[in-house]
Scaffold this motif. Structure first.
Motif, short mmCIF file in Angstrom:
data_model
loop_
_atom_site.label_atom_id
_atom_site.label_comp_id
_atom_site.label_asym_id
_atom_site.label_seq_id
_atom_site.Cartn_x
_atom_site.Cartn_y
_atom_site.Cartn_z
N HIS A 251 0.81 -1.21 0.00
CA HIS A 251 0.00 0.00 0.00
C HIS A 251 0.84 1.26 0.00
N PRO A 269 -7.82 -7.61 -2.18
CA PRO A 269 -8.28 -7.74 -0.79
C PRO A 269 -8.53 -9.19 -0.40
N GLN A 270 -9.16 -9.97 -1.31
CA GLN A 270 -9.44 -11.37 -0.98
C GLN A 270 -8.12 -12.15 -0.82
N LYS A 273 -6.59 -11.33 2.42
CA LYS A 273 -7.33 -11.99 3.50
C LYS A 273 -6.90 -13.47 3.58
#
Ligand code: URA
Length: 510
Positions: A251, A269-270, A273
């Motif tokens: 990021h 994002p997945q 995760k």
């Protein structure tokens, strides 16, 4: 700026100078300087007419400027300039041109103040130690960063062939006016395939032969979904390695406003995760493990996707030094020189000029060459580290010795230079150069001084760095050190004729 009226006439009439692009500003600035018009007398502005996106030609007259009025009589002040046009060195002009791409509201006024101060003899105005110079350098840096980001984060989407050209389309929202130079980068990279880069302010279309100004695009990237994108996401999933994931760094490297236009933003994002839930332990994304087939044992290091290396020196981010330097300083000299000088790193003047050894150390090197009877122009001159490392001391930038990590990071570029120039003899100027050439921190200058050795197919001659000769306090020691340098260069010249002898093949054992 009005095409019909000179810049000086407009200023004298109390009108603002509306310039759209660097070339228009440069023409106006030259004229104003020739007439000694000080910065405080000029009001600059931008007409927002679309400008000289591709041609760099002066823009058309701005509406309302003096539209509809007959052309004025020739301006006598234009015929009799008071001063000759100032000579602006190329590197400084390039800096101004880069800074002109920085979207700050007062860019034209600021650049005129800078160039005015230069004309007044204040050449420090380009130095980061000067207040205007610091701002100028920061603007250049912001623009370069934006160019770099745009190269890295632009994503082309393929359009169906039957839809006609352009075959690939990309949407990007640059923070600065870097579209023309980025477009040229992709012209060189993407060959004859047609593409378009659209931004909120302007767009360019490459039809495989010519670049066209396609105007601003009102719409964003919503219509750009494609099969190429599906392919890209599959590729991205397969190279994504949860074992190496550092979400914070990821990021940090991609600013938040970039994410929305990256196709992979949908799946990251997945994947992040999953990584935190344990995918890290298996070391590769689960889809890879599910594939049938033979298992081939492979070292973890070899399983990593190869990190893309910078293709241009100025885009190098292999260490942090680029952040503080004005520019990277490449080596210079004949492409197939037989002798290569390797110095330490650019100094203050080299950093500003973009050339190695042009300051006091370079002058001393000239004298060494002259005394040794070797033409400096036949030698390829470079540095172990290509960015100036310094620390502030009052208004001055004091040289700071690079550490081994920085030397090693920069070896990437020295290797390229060695592979392309293929010098017979490398002359290492000082300890940093020696560490770089021999690729080890465990060497001392004293040990190798004046002793030629063979290393990786080259002769290596070690000598003092010219700055040491300049610094050494006693006149006798100075004379002695200078003589060592002259003798080393003479030796380098003799070695051009000497074949490598069997006993001299082992290098670090000398
Ligand atoms: N010192 C170096 O080592 N290199 C230069 O280019 C200038 C000074």
């Amino acid at each position: 700026m009005s095409a019909a009226r000179s810049a000086v006439a407009q200023v004298r009439a109390g009108l603002p100078l509306l310039v759209d692009g660097f070339s228009a500003w440069r023409d106006a600035a030259r004229e104003l300087l020739a007439h000694d018009v000080p910065p405080q007398d000029v009001t600059w502005g931008s007409p927002h007419t679309g400008g000289d996106l591709l041609t760099s030609a002066p823009p058309p007259a701005a509406a309302g400027d003096n539209a509809g009025t007959p052309p004025p009589a020739p301006d006598p002040s234009r015929q009799q300039p008071l001063r000759p046009a100032p000579h602006i060195p190329r590197a400084f002009m390039d800096m101004l041109q880069s800074a002109a791409c920085c979207r700050v509201p007062d860019r034209w006024a600021f650049l005129y103040r800078v160039i005015w101060r230069w004309q007044q003899g204040e050449h420090d105005v380009q130095s980061p130690a000067d207040e205007d110079g610091a701002r100028l350098n920061a603007m250049v840096k912001a623009v370069r960063r934006e160019e770099h980001d745009m190269h890295a984060f632009i994503r082309f989407r393929e359009r169906p062939e039957q839809a006609g050209p352009p075959r690939f389309v990309a949407w990007y929202e640059p923070r600065h006016d870097v579209l023309p130079q980025v477009a040229r980068h992709f012209v060189a990279r993407m060959g004859k395939v047609s593409w378009m880069i659209a931004t909120p302010e302007a767009s360019v279309l490459w039809d495989g032969r010519t670049l066209h100004d396609a105007g601003p695009l009102a719409k964003g990237p919503e219509d750009l979904e494609d099969s190429g994108e599906a392919l890209w996401l599959t590729y991205y999933r397969s190279v994504f390695n949860p074992a190496r994931l550092n979400a914070d760094i990821m990021h940090q490297h991609i600013a938040s406003d970039r994410w929305k236009n990256l196709p992979e933003a949908k799946i990251v994002p997945q994947m992040v995760k999953d990584a935190s839930r344990g995918a890290r332990k298996v070391g590769q994304y689960e889809a890879v493990g599910q594939r049938k087939g033979t298992t081939i044992p492979i070292a973890p290091a070899d399983a990593q996707p190869e990190r893309q290396q910078p293709s241009k020196l100025d885009e190098c981010r292999r260490c942090e030094l680029w952040e503080f330097a004005t520019q990277a300083v490449p080596g210079e000299g004949p492409k197939k020189a037989k002798i290569m000088f390797v110095g330490e790193q650019p100094g203050d003047q080299e950093d500003l000029a973009g050339q190695p050894f042009v300051g006091p150390a370079g002058k001393l090197l000239d004298s060494v060459c002259e005394q040794a009877g070797v033409d400096r122009d036949t030698i390829y001159v470079t540095n172990a580290v290509k960015h100036f490392k310094w620390e502030p001391r009052g208004k001055r930038r004091l040289h700071k010795t690079p550490v081994q990590r920085e030397i090693e990071a920069c070896h990437y570029w020295l290797d390229k230079e060695l592979a392309s120039v293929k010098p017979t003899v490398i002359v290492a100027l000082g300890a940093t150069a020696l560490k770089s050439v021999l690729r080890t921190a465990n060497v001392t200058l004293k040990h190798y001084l004046g002793k030629p050795m063979r290393h990786e197919g080259h002769w290596v001659v070690t000598t003092y760095h010219p700055s040491y000769v300049l610094r050494v306090p006693s006149e006798d020691a100075k004379r002695e050190a200078f003589k060592v340098m002259v003798d080393s260069l003479k030796l380098a010249h003799e070695l051009l004729e000497r074949p490598p002898e069997a006993g001299e093949q082992g290098d670090l054992g000398v």
